[in-house]
Design a protein around this motif. Structure first.
Motif, PDB file in Angstrom:
ATOM      1  N   LEU A 113       0.857  -1.090  -0.185  1.00  0.00           N
ATOM      2  CA  LEU A 113       0.404  -0.355  -0.116  1.00  0.00           C
ATOM      3  C   LEU A 113       0.861   1.357  -0.158  1.00  0.00           C
ATOM      4  O   LEU A 113       2.095   1.551   1.058  1.00  0.00           O
ATOM      5  CB  LEU A 113      -0.881   0.452   1.092  1.00  0.00           C
ATOM      6  CG  LEU A 113      -1.955   1.265   1.213  1.00  0.00           C
ATOM      7  CD1 LEU A 113      -2.537   0.988  -0.119  1.00  0.00           C
ATOM      8  CD2 LEU A 113      -3.142   0.630   2.403  1.00  0.00           C
ATOM      9  N   ASP A 115       2.051   4.772  -0.181  1.00  0.00           N
ATOM     10  CA  ASP A 115       1.534   6.341   0.403  1.00  0.00           C
ATOM     11  C   ASP A 115       1.877   7.873  -0.159  1.00  0.00           C
ATOM     12  O   ASP A 115       2.842   8.190  -0.606  1.00  0.00           O
ATOM     13  CB  ASP A 115       2.376   6.397   1.396  1.00  0.00           C
ATOM     14  CG  ASP A 115       1.339   8.370   2.496  1.00  0.00           C
ATOM     15  OD1 ASP A 115       0.870   8.858   2.286  1.00  0.00           O
ATOM     16  OD2 ASP A 115       1.544   7.847   3.917  1.00  0.00           O
ATOM     17  N   LEU A 129      -8.130   5.823  -0.270  1.00  0.00           N
ATOM     18  CA  LEU A 129      -8.049   4.620  -0.287  1.00  0.00           C
ATOM     19  C   LEU A 129      -8.126   3.414  -1.739  1.00  0.00           C
ATOM     20  O   LEU A 129      -9.911   3.763  -1.792  1.00  0.00           O
ATOM     21  CB  LEU A 129      -8.247   3.179   0.624  1.00  0.00           C
ATOM     22  CG  LEU A 129      -8.142   2.074   0.650  1.00  0.00           C
ATOM     23  CD1 LEU A 129      -6.269   1.418   0.308  1.00  0.00           C
ATOM     24  CD2 LEU A 129      -8.667   1.699   1.756  1.00  0.00           C
ATOM     25  N   LEU A 161      -3.477   6.617  -1.220  1.00  0.00           N
ATOM     26  CA  LEU A 161      -2.876   5.366  -0.407  1.00  0.00           C
ATOM     27  C   LEU A 161      -3.389   4.608  -1.757  1.00  0.00           C
ATOM     28  O   LEU A 161      -4.451   3.988  -1.592  1.00  0.00           O
ATOM     29  CB  LEU A 161      -4.042   4.984   0.934  1.00  0.00           C
ATOM     30  CG  LEU A 161      -3.480   6.044   1.689  1.00  0.00           C
ATOM     31  CD1 LEU A 161      -3.938   5.781   3.239  1.00  0.00           C
ATOM     32  CD2 LEU A 161      -1.558   6.360   2.403  1.00  0.00           C
ATOM     33  N   ALA A 189      -7.188  -2.135   4.822  1.00  0.00           N
ATOM     34  CA  ALA A 189      -7.820  -1.102   5.312  1.00  0.00           C
ATOM     35  C   ALA A 189      -7.516  -0.879   6.407  1.00  0.00           C
ATOM     36  O   ALA A 189      -8.036   0.597   7.092  1.00  0.00           O
ATOM     37  CB  ALA A 189      -9.566  -1.246   4.655  1.00  0.00           C
ATOM     38  N   VAL A 192      -5.052   1.577   7.393  1.00  0.00           N
ATOM     39  CA  VAL A 192      -5.454   2.802   6.969  1.00  0.00           C
ATOM     40  C   VAL A 192      -5.938   3.332   8.269  1.00  0.00           C
ATOM     41  O   VAL A 192      -6.467   4.664   8.346  1.00  0.00           O
ATOM     42  CB  VAL A 192      -6.235   3.019   5.405  1.00  0.00           C
ATOM     43  CG1 VAL A 192      -6.885   4.147   5.241  1.00  0.00           C
ATOM     44  CG2 VAL A 192      -5.110   2.529   4.556  1.00  0.00           C
ATOM     45  N   VAL A 201     -12.066   8.077   5.731  1.00  0.00           N
ATOM     46  CA  VAL A 201     -11.553   7.331   4.593  1.00  0.00           C
ATOM     47  C   VAL A 201     -12.033   7.141   3.421  1.00  0.00           C
ATOM     48  O   VAL A 201     -13.535   6.131   3.090  1.00  0.00           O
ATOM     49  CB  VAL A 201     -11.174   6.362   5.415  1.00  0.00           C
ATOM     50  CG1 VAL A 201      -9.889   5.400   4.243  1.00  0.00           C
ATOM     51  CG2 VAL A 201     -10.337   6.771   6.012  1.00  0.00           C
ATOM     52  N   LEU A 203     -13.426   5.096   0.077  1.00  0.00           N
ATOM     53  CA  LEU A 203     -13.259   3.725  -1.178  1.00  0.00           C
ATOM     54  C   LEU A 203     -12.809   4.250  -2.398  1.00  0.00           C
ATOM     55  O   LEU A 203     -14.289   4.527  -2.755  1.00  0.00           O
ATOM     56  CB  LEU A 203     -13.747   2.120  -0.501  1.00  0.00           C
ATOM     57  CG  LEU A 203     -13.216   1.360  -0.585  1.00  0.00           C
ATOM     58  CD1 LEU A 203     -12.176   0.792  -0.847  1.00  0.00           C
ATOM     59  CD2 LEU A 203     -14.437   0.137  -0.993  1.00  0.00           C
TER      60      LEU A 203
END
Length: 411
Positions: A113, A115, A129, A161, A189, A192, A201, A203
């Motif tokens: 993942l 950043d 995300l 991310l 997740a 995160v 957050v 998605l």
């Protein structure tokens, strides 16, 4: 290749090259074969093309068949010649992508993942995300400076991310769709949420990643601020071409390939996408032949083509499930697709949702993506004026999809 080094691999695409050369010749041959039936009104046009077909037939009536055959043959050979020159120019082009050294927030097996957030972003700022497709590299969302979706988000105070699925390692060798959601997306997740405890957050799923993100959203929706699907296939029987159906119908072929290789090779995946639009390589490389090789437009073409030819094999079980459960039985749209024993049901989604349906998408037909929008209560639908890849990586993306996503996440 280490981080920060430019790729120097010799280009061999478009993959599989032999198939594309054969399709170009077949396109010319089919045009010649269809000439007489079209001119005499016996060609089986689709209903929505009837008016255009009548005008074409009237225009053709003023020419002798022999002259039309000669003209079509000459034009076809010119196009094929342009395609071959374009491929040679692509192979020789000096552009090479340079890898970025991006911090890793979470990893498992071949997946990371990444950043892309900036140091000055507040802890309470929005987070995206982003889940891309399993079968293409994630860097389509970070193609090069000025063509980077993640950089555009970061510039507006959003922390991107990005899931980088990576190669299929021994960890993923026996993975199916369940494992990709339960063993990768859910732990990622959680990482995160732990790293961003005070931030909303959102998605975001792109293409096949949107289908997988839908499964994650239904399992963890209380913890997401919103759900965004970018050209995510859902109704897998909608808009699929006859050539695509024939390819997917060759069950014995792909079962033997999966058994022999333990994965679905990249070239077989590319052959499937070629079946969706058989003339695309002929058209685009003929166009590239006429481009200024030093132009930004040519660099964009080469960067996108490099990405297209840098695919990732699909784990055998995932490939089999996609063929059988998605394209075969259409389980997602039919309300019978299960992850972890639970049906993935968009109808239960209560968080704000936005569905992007590109108007000229040849990879995920608009009707397939609209199938998801129709099952999510109150989903907002946007129609980027571009194609499946162009909406996220072209020079027009910043005034289209990028702007729409930024507004959605920051509103």
């Amino acid at each position: 290749m280490t981080s920060g080094e430019a790729s120097v691999r010799q280009r061999t695409g478009p993959r599989p090259l032999g198939l594309h050369l054969g399709l170009a010749q077949a396109t010319l041959a089919s045009s010649l074969a269809a000439l007489v039936p079209v001119r005499e009104g016996h060609f089986p046009w689709m209903a929505d093309l009837a008016e255009d077909a009548d005008r074409l037939r009237q225009d053709m009536a003023g020419f002798a068949v022999e002259d039309l055959l000669t003209e079509i043959g000459q034009h076809g050979h010119q196009q094929i010649g342009g395609m071959l020159r374009g491929i040679q120019k692509y192979h020789a082009h000096p552009y090479r992508r340079t890898e970025r050294d991006v911090p890793v927030l979470w990893s498992e097996g071949g997946s990371r993942l990444l950043d892309y957030g900036t140091e000055d972003q507040p802890d309470t700022g929005p987070v995206a995300l982003i889940i891309p497709s399993l079968i293409n590299r994630s860097y389509i969302l970070d193609l090069f400076p000025g063509r980077s979706f993640v950089d555009a988000l970061a510039a507006q105070g959003i922390r991107p991310l990005l899931m980088d699925w990576g190669e299929v390692t021994d960890v993923e060798r026996d993975y199916g769709l369940d494992e990709y959601v339960l063993n990768k997306l859910e732990p990622a997740a959680e990482a995160v949420f732990e790293a961003c405890p005070s931030a909303p957050v959102h998605l975001v799923g792109y293409c096949m990643g949107g289908t997988l993100a839908m499964a994650l959203a239904t399992r963890m929706q209380a913890r997401f601020a919103s759900f965004v699907a970018l050209a995510a296939p859902w109704n897998f029987h909608e808009g699929l071409s006859q050539a695509g159906r024939l390819f997917l119908g060759e069950r014995q072929v792909w079962e033997r390939v999966l058994g022999a290789f333990g994965e679905l090779p990249v070239d077989m995946l590319q052959a499937f996408f070629a079946s969706l639009d058989p003339s695309v390589v002929l058209q685009k490389f003929s166009l590239f032949d006429r481009m200024d090789p030093d132009s930004l437009r040519a660099q964009e073409f080469v960067a996108l083509e490099d990405w297209l030819n840098d695919g990732v094999p699909l784990a055998a079980k995932v490939a089999e499930q996609c063929f059988r459960e998605w394209y075969g039985s259409n389980l997602p749209y039919g309300g019978a697709w299960r992850i972890g024993g639970k049906i993935v049901s968009p109808e239960i989604l209560e968080i704000p949702s936005m569905i992007a349906v590109p108007k000229s998408d040849k990879i995920v037909p608009p009707g397939s993506a609209l199938g998801l929008a129709g099952q999510i209560p109150g989903a907002r639908i946007i129609y980027p004026p571009s194609g499946h890849i162009g909406m996220v990586a072209s020079r027009h993306a910043q005034d289209g999809l990028w702007r729409d996503v930024i507004r959605w996440v920051t509103q």
